[in-house]
Design a protein around this motif. Structure first.
Motif, PDB file in Angstrom:
ATOM      1  N   HIS A 173       0.862  -0.962   0.050  1.00 36.13           N
ATOM      2  CA  HIS A 173      -0.008  -0.003  -0.141  1.00 36.13           C
ATOM      3  C   HIS A 173       0.813   1.255   0.074  1.00 36.13           C
ATOM      4  O   HIS A 173       0.520   1.997  -0.631  1.00 36.13           O
ATOM      5  CB  HIS A 173      -0.996  -0.061   1.212  1.00 36.13           C
ATOM      6  CG  HIS A 173      -2.012  -1.005   1.116  1.00 36.13           C
ATOM      7  ND1 HIS A 173      -3.211  -0.415   0.551  1.00 36.13           N
ATOM      8  CD2 HIS A 173      -2.164  -2.087   1.275  1.00 36.13           C
ATOM      9  CE1 HIS A 173      -4.068  -1.756   0.764  1.00 36.13           C
ATOM     10  NE2 HIS A 173      -3.503  -2.623   1.105  1.00 36.13           N
ATOM     11  N   HIS A 174       1.874   1.255   0.622  1.00 33.67           N
ATOM     12  CA  HIS A 174       2.911   2.417   0.886  1.00 33.67           C
ATOM     13  C   HIS A 174       3.508   2.637  -0.259  1.00 33.67           C
ATOM     14  O   HIS A 174       3.565   3.689  -0.695  1.00 33.67           O
ATOM     15  CB  HIS A 174       3.962   2.201   1.884  1.00 33.67           C
ATOM     16  CG  HIS A 174       4.844   3.229   2.227  1.00 33.67           C
ATOM     17  ND1 HIS A 174       6.219   2.989   2.019  1.00 33.67           N
ATOM     18  CD2 HIS A 174       4.824   4.562   2.635  1.00 33.67           C
ATOM     19  CE1 HIS A 174       6.827   4.168   2.073  1.00 33.67           C
ATOM     20  NE2 HIS A 174       5.719   5.098   2.565  1.00 33.67           N
ATOM     21  N   ILE A 175       4.002   1.750  -0.974  1.00 33.72           N
ATOM     22  CA  ILE A 175       4.620   1.853  -2.401  1.00 33.72           C
ATOM     23  C   ILE A 175       3.732   2.306  -3.423  1.00 33.72           C
ATOM     24  O   ILE A 175       4.131   3.271  -4.220  1.00 33.72           O
ATOM     25  CB  ILE A 175       5.436   0.181  -3.002  1.00 33.72           C
ATOM     26  CG1 ILE A 175       6.782   0.099  -1.704  1.00 33.72           C
ATOM     27  CG2 ILE A 175       5.615   0.540  -4.127  1.00 33.72           C
ATOM     28  CD1 ILE A 175       7.846   1.072  -2.002  1.00 33.72           C
ATOM     29  N   ALA A 176       2.554   1.540  -3.424  1.00 37.24           N
ATOM     30  CA  ALA A 176       1.510   2.284  -4.497  1.00 37.24           C
ATOM     31  C   ALA A 176       1.070   3.715  -4.226  1.00 37.24           C
ATOM     32  O   ALA A 176       1.173   4.511  -5.223  1.00 37.24           O
ATOM     33  CB  ALA A 176       0.186   1.427  -4.301  1.00 37.24           C
ATOM     34  N   GLU A 177       0.915   3.974  -3.218  1.00 31.01           N
ATOM     35  CA  GLU A 177       0.747   5.540  -2.795  1.00 31.01           C
ATOM     36  C   GLU A 177       1.833   6.142  -3.157  1.00 31.01           C
ATOM     37  O   GLU A 177       2.067   7.427  -3.594  1.00 31.01           O
ATOM     38  CB  GLU A 177       0.592   5.542  -1.322  1.00 31.01           C
ATOM     39  CG  GLU A 177       0.139   7.223  -0.970  1.00 31.01           C
ATOM     40  CD  GLU A 177       0.224   7.435   0.707  1.00 31.01           C
ATOM     41  OE1 GLU A 177      -0.770   8.305   1.188  1.00 31.01           O
ATOM     42  OE2 GLU A 177       0.982   6.907   1.249  1.00 31.01           O
ATOM     43  N   ARG A 178       3.309   5.974  -2.877  1.00 31.43           N
ATOM     44  CA  ARG A 178       4.224   6.963  -3.226  1.00 31.43           C
ATOM     45  C   ARG A 178       4.684   7.003  -4.669  1.00 31.43           C
ATOM     46  O   ARG A 178       4.944   8.008  -5.129  1.00 31.43           O
ATOM     47  CB  ARG A 178       5.677   6.134  -2.566  1.00 31.43           C
ATOM     48  CG  ARG A 178       5.802   5.882  -1.059  1.00 31.43           C
ATOM     49  CD  ARG A 178       6.138   7.155  -0.320  1.00 31.43           C
ATOM     50  NE  ARG A 178       7.541   7.590  -0.669  1.00 31.43           N
ATOM     51  CZ  ARG A 178       7.902   8.909  -1.427  1.00 31.43           C
ATOM     52  NH1 ARG A 178       6.857   9.474  -1.809  1.00 31.43           N
ATOM     53  NH2 ARG A 178       9.051   8.824  -1.627  1.00 31.43           N
ATOM     54  N   TYR A 179       4.278   5.700  -5.390  1.00 27.96           N
ATOM     55  CA  TYR A 179       4.208   6.088  -6.874  1.00 27.96           C
ATOM     56  C   TYR A 179       3.256   6.924  -7.511  1.00 27.96           C
ATOM     57  O   TYR A 179       3.472   7.606  -8.229  1.00 27.96           O
ATOM     58  CB  TYR A 179       4.538   4.564  -7.543  1.00 27.96           C
ATOM     59  CG  TYR A 179       5.794   4.238  -7.895  1.00 27.96           C
ATOM     60  CD1 TYR A 179       6.278   4.012  -8.961  1.00 27.96           C
ATOM     61  CD2 TYR A 179       6.283   3.309  -6.368  1.00 27.96           C
ATOM     62  CE1 TYR A 179       7.604   3.184  -8.972  1.00 27.96           C
ATOM     63  CE2 TYR A 179       7.750   2.880  -6.596  1.00 27.96           C
ATOM     64  CZ  TYR A 179       8.186   2.775  -7.995  1.00 27.96           C
ATOM     65  OH  TYR A 179       9.660   2.047  -7.909  1.00 27.96           O
TER      66      TYR A 179
END
Length: 412
Positions: free
Chosen positions: A216-222
């Motif tokens: 979830h964090h990676i998807a949000e960062r991108y």
């Protein structure tokens, strides 16, 4: 940067307070409400400064009739920016403890990207990569320090993984010196070789132990970085239109470009965020393909803004390139963006051949718009908007059929 199949580390909770110094241990993939930190958002914002500089130089190169050289330089500069951003993003997803030392080292990385941004114009115009390399050196030394710190707090396979990362980062810095020391004709080959070597470092480092990044964090960062890049595209195009209107009062020539550019950017946002990609980031192969593929998404999104600036300058006679070339500066990166988002995101959620073909066909039609003269940008915007409308309609019909089938099954 791959997904972890190992159990979540014991220290899976988010840090409670900044603190002065704590052990840099892995965070867990099972954390709830994991979101981007203010430091990460500040990090992204500073990186966009470098992207803006690369875009400005791309505009000058294309508008001056040196598109080939400009695109090559843009690809090289953008890789350095994107790779440093991506490495930090995946590291922070797994190891961010938010203590004072972590913050200071991250701010050093930000300073490095600002140094790199200061050297972009010299790299474009004079093929002088010294300042760019120095900026990259600062960023990557800070990143190696983070990995060494993580290694100090780890043991066994995790410690080996962290040391491999640090070693790979430092060795690649030596390789990138080729851009500074070798003659001009050899530099594109240095870039190609070193880009491949850099992308192999995570594959080698994580072959025995996988970092515990948070989907979830990676998807949000991108996603947030995509928004920032698209915002920079709108800003660049707005400044170009304003300057042209102030100097030439060519509103009739500029309105179609402005309208088409807005439709392209709005459609680009809609198409990227229409599906929740975090659920797809599970396997190792998907993680690397998705993460690396965003080089094309980010680079093409930023290049759309540069293309709109070129189209504006051509429309008001500030450059002597052809209308076809100016139109291609917008339509080609737009088509690349559509195809890449489809390949990395949309195709995993489309049902049936009709839904699958929407974005590839749209990309083809956008390329065809290149040949429509002064209406090319507006036509490309209308085609992009039509793709969004078509996708929404097809999805709504599919959901309606599924509800009808479900209701019929319940009635029986």
């Amino acid at each position: 940067m791959t997904s972890s199949s190992a159990p979540a580390p014991a220290s899976s909770g988010a840090p409670q307070s900044p603190g002065l110094l704590r052990r840099l241990t892995a965070r867990g993939r099972d954390e709830v409400h994991r979101v981007s930190s203010p430091l990460e958002l500040f990090f992204d914002l500073c990186f966009v400064v470098a992207i803006a500089q690369a875009g400005v130089q791309l505009v000058h190169a294309v508008a001056g009739g040196h598109a080939g050289d400009g695109i090559l330089n843009y690809a090289m500069q953008f890789f350095a920016i994107w790779w440093a951003w991506m490495n930090f993003t995946w590291f922070a997803s797994a190891y961010d403890n938010d203590d004072a030392l972590y913050r200071v080292v991250t701010l050093v990385q930000i300073a490095g990207v600002l140094v790199l941004a200061a050297g972009i114009s010299r790299a474009f115009q004079h093929h002088d990569y010294l300042v760019v390399w120095l900026g990259y050196l600062i960023m990557r030394l800070a990143m190696a320090a983070q990995w060494l710190r993580a290694a100090r707090s780890a043991s066994g396979a995790e410690r080996t993984m962290a040391l491999r990362y640090a070693t790979g980062v430092l060795l690649c810095l030596v390789g990138w010196l080729g851009l500074v020391l070798l003659p001009g004709p050899a530099r594109p080959w240095v870039f190609l070789v070193m880009a491949i070597v850099e992308m192999c470092v995570p594959l080698y480092a994580e072959k025995s132990y996988e970092t515990s990044w948070h989907p979830h964090h990676i998807a949000e960062r991108y996603g947030l970085f995509t928004i920032i890049v698209l915002g920079e595209t709108i800003s660049a195009a707005t400044v170009a239109v304003k300057s042209a209107v102030d100097e030439h009062s060519a509103l009739g020539e500029l309105l179609p470009i402005a309208a088409g550019g807005l439709l392209i950017v709005f459609s680009a946002w809609w198409i990227y965020f229409v599906v929740p990609i975090h659920g797809h980031l599970r396997s190792n192969g998907q993680a690397f393909l998705w993460g690396y593929g965003h080089y094309l998404i980010f680079a093409s999104a930023a290049a759309i803004g540069a293309g709109l600036e070129v189209a504006v300058e051509q429309a008001v006679g500030k450059t002597h390139i052809s209308t076809l070339s100016a139109s291609a500066a917008v339509t080609l990166p737009t088509a690349l963006y559509l195809l890449t988002v489809w390949g990395l995101h949309a195709r995993h959620f489309k049902v049936g051949i009709t839904q699958q073909l929407v974005l590839p066909v749209t990309a083809l039609l956008v390329i065809c718009c290149t040949f429509l003269g002064h209406e090319a940008v507006l036509a490309a915007g209308l085609v992009s908007a039509a793709a969004v409308a078509t996708g929404v309609t097809l999805t709504a019909r599919m959901v309606g059929r599924e509800r009808a089938v479900s209701a019929a099954a319940s009635a029986d």
